[in-house]
Motif scaffolding. Structure first.
Motif, mmCIF file in Angstrom:
data_model
loop_
_atom_site.group_PDB
_atom_site.id
_atom_site.type_symbol
_atom_site.label_atom_id
_atom_site.label_comp_id
_atom_site.label_asym_id
_atom_site.label_seq_id
_atom_site.Cartn_x
_atom_site.Cartn_y
_atom_site.Cartn_z
ATOM 1 N N HIS A 3 0.823 -1.214 0.000
ATOM 2 C CA HIS A 3 0.000 0.000 0.000
ATOM 3 C C HIS A 3 0.853 1.258 0.000
ATOM 4 C CE1 HIS A 3 -4.049 -1.607 0.421
ATOM 5 N NE2 HIS A 3 -3.553 -2.554 1.200
ATOM 6 N N HIS A 4 0.304 2.277 -0.637
ATOM 7 C CA HIS A 4 0.903 3.608 -0.596
ATOM 8 C C HIS A 4 -0.041 4.511 0.185
ATOM 9 C CE1 HIS A 4 3.386 6.959 -1.563
ATOM 10 N NE2 HIS A 4 2.475 7.561 -2.308
ATOM 11 N N HIS A 24 4.307 -0.923 3.466
ATOM 12 C CA HIS A 24 3.707 0.220 2.771
ATOM 13 C C HIS A 24 4.781 1.254 2.455
ATOM 14 C CE1 HIS A 24 3.990 1.798 6.869
ATOM 15 N NE2 HIS A 24 3.889 3.012 6.355
ATOM 16 N N THR A 25 4.428 2.162 1.585
ATOM 17 C CA THR A 25 5.212 3.376 1.391
ATOM 18 C C THR A 25 4.361 4.526 1.924
ATOM 19 O OG1 THR A 25 4.331 3.515 -0.874
ATOM 20 C CG2 THR A 25 6.528 2.561 -0.585
ATOM 21 N N TYR A 26 5.022 5.600 2.295
ATOM 22 C CA TYR A 26 4.317 6.663 3.017
ATOM 23 C C TYR A 26 4.723 8.030 2.475
ATOM 24 C CZ TYR A 26 2.581 9.396 7.015
ATOM 25 O OH TYR A 26 1.925 10.295 7.808
ATOM 26 N N GLU A 27 3.739 8.906 2.399
ATOM 27 C CA GLU A 27 3.977 10.256 1.909
ATOM 28 C C GLU A 27 3.036 11.179 2.680
ATOM 29 O OE1 GLU A 27 4.022 12.381 -2.544
ATOM 30 O OE2 GLU A 27 3.157 10.394 -2.232
ATOM 31 N N GLU A 28 3.507 12.362 3.032
ATOM 32 C CA GLU A 28 2.622 13.285 3.738
ATOM 33 C C GLU A 28 2.858 14.718 3.270
ATOM 34 O OE1 GLU A 28 3.586 12.595 7.840
ATOM 35 O OE2 GLU A 28 5.091 14.191 7.879
ATOM 36 N N TYR A 29 1.795 15.506 3.382
ATOM 37 C CA TYR A 29 1.830 16.918 3.031
ATOM 38 C C TYR A 29 1.331 17.715 4.226
ATOM 39 C CZ TYR A 29 2.179 15.085 -1.709
ATOM 40 O OH TYR A 29 2.581 14.403 -2.829
ATOM 41 N N HIS A 43 -1.151 8.238 -6.709
ATOM 42 C CA HIS A 43 -0.629 6.881 -6.529
ATOM 43 C C HIS A 43 -1.057 6.255 -5.198
ATOM 44 C CE1 HIS A 43 1.757 7.616 -10.079
ATOM 45 N NE2 HIS A 43 2.285 8.696 -9.516
ATOM 46 N N ALA A 44 -1.930 6.927 -4.481
ATOM 47 C CA ALA A 44 -2.326 6.446 -3.151
ATOM 48 C C ALA A 44 -3.334 5.309 -3.236
ATOM 49 C CB ALA A 44 -2.925 7.591 -2.344
ATOM 50 N N THR A 45 -3.150 4.304 -2.389
ATOM 51 C CA THR A 45 -4.194 3.295 -2.170
ATOM 52 C C THR A 45 -4.958 3.606 -0.888
ATOM 53 O OG1 THR A 45 -2.627 1.856 -1.000
ATOM 54 C CG2 THR A 45 -2.923 1.490 -3.375
ATOM 55 N N ILE A 46 -4.297 4.320 0.040
ATOM 56 C CA ILE A 46 -4.935 4.735 1.287
ATOM 57 C C ILE A 46 -4.680 6.227 1.484
ATOM 58 C CG2 ILE A 46 -4.977 4.479 3.806
ATOM 59 C CD1 ILE A 46 -3.987 1.595 3.403
ATOM 60 N N ALA A 47 -5.746 6.979 1.662
ATOM 61 C CA ALA A 47 -5.630 8.417 1.895
ATOM 62 C C ALA A 47 -6.035 8.741 3.322
ATOM 63 C CB ALA A 47 -6.513 9.195 0.924
#
Length: 316
Positions: A3-4, A24-29, A43-47
């Motif tokens: 999951h991303h 998972h991979t993780y990204e935040e703003y 590219h997110a699977t989970i928001a």
């Protein structure tokens, strides 16, 4: 599945948020503007969201998205029907603000019933210092003991508010309204609650049925000595009608923690009120350190439970 996870509004939580315990991979703003939602979630699977809107049009552009974890209880910013149609799971936070919001309600109530803002202003203006006796009697002070509080919304926060009210020796009425869900308590007709309440406190969700729940007609049914408290959603009250009611003395005062549009960048009728019988706080009733930590933990719990095939707190 790898999951991303993308957190669109990291600055909306001022506590640590642990990473999920699956691959998972993780990204935040720090924050996300409406025109950035699609690119940030491409590219997110989970928001993970808080107040950012997810419309049908937006969701249609996010074919990889499988879950939305809302970092709040309110979900009016998300098109739940569209999520169902697109097969997207949506989970929100439950029961995290059961102490902090009721406490804020009574901070507002006590300040207004005892006219604390007016008395503080008079001390600052030197009126007490010029008094011929030891105290000032310039504004009425009312006790809570024996007063009636009407509560719209019988969820955990409404019940938490009722518990504090009972501790003060108040009479509690839960209003029968269009968004009611619980059936395990006695509910009082809405108009009766309006007429009998010394304090009316709103704790229901914002839905098409509850938008402008309190308008001109409802305010006129309230006691002239009554207070209106809103720590739920700004859209529950016709704000222009409230300003007029305060100007006319239709009700005695109001305490709000929410506005129809937040933040109110283009103004709001309530922002211009400078009077001791009205208090506006910037949507912080929920934001105790303890409540925010509980929220952050449950937020990740919701994601982990869904990935594990044992979803919890689902709205879809």
């Amino acid at each position: 599945m790898n999951h991303h996870v993308v957190f669109l509004e990291r600055d909306s939580l001022k506590v640590e948020v642990r990473r999920p315990n699956f691959e998972h991979t993780y990204e935040e703003y720090a924050k996300t503007k409406p025109d950035q939602v699609v690119s940030h979630l491409q590219h997110a699977t989970i928001a993970i969201i808080n107040k950012v809107g997810l419309s049908e049009e937006t969701l249609a552009q996010l074919p990889k998205l499988k879950m939305v974890a809302i970092a709040a209880t309110g979900y009016d910013a998300v098109d739940i029907g569209a999520c169902r149609r697109h097969g997207i799971a949506v989970a929100n936070i439950r029961n995290y603000a059961i102490h902090t919001v009721p406490e804020h309600v009574f901070a507002l109530v006590l300040a207004l019933r005892r006219n604390l803002l007016a008395y503080r202003q008079e001390v600052e203006q030197g009126r007490w210092q010029k008094s011929e006796q030891f105290c000032l009697f310039t504004h009425e002070i009312r006790e809570l003991f024996g007063a009636t509080i009407g509560i719209v919304g019988e969820g955990t926060i409404g019940r938490g508010t009722a518990a504090i009210a009972q501790g003060f020796g108040m009479r509690v009425l839960f209003a029968h309204h269009e968004s009611r869900k619980k059936k395990d308590m006695v509910l009082t007709p809405f108009d009766q609650v309006l007429a009998e309440s010394d304090i009316l406190s709103l704790h229901c969700p914002l839905t098409p049925a509850t938008r402008n729940l309190i308008g001109v007609n409802e305010l006129r049914k309230m006691k002239r000595s009554a207070l209106l408290i809103n720590t739920a959603r700004g859209g529950l009250v016709d704000e222009a009608a409230l300003v007029q009611a305060l100007d006319d003395g239709t009700i005695a005062g109001a305490g709000f923690d929410v506005l129809t549009t937040e933040p109110p960048r283009n103004g709001n009728p309530l922002l211009g009120l400078r009077r001791p019988n009205f208090i506006l706080t910037p949507h912080i009733a929920w934001a105790s350190t303890e409540a925010m930590r509980f929220l952050a933990d449950q937020l990740v719990d919701n994601i982990e439970a869904w990935v594990a095939g044992k979803p919890q707190n689902l709205l879809t």
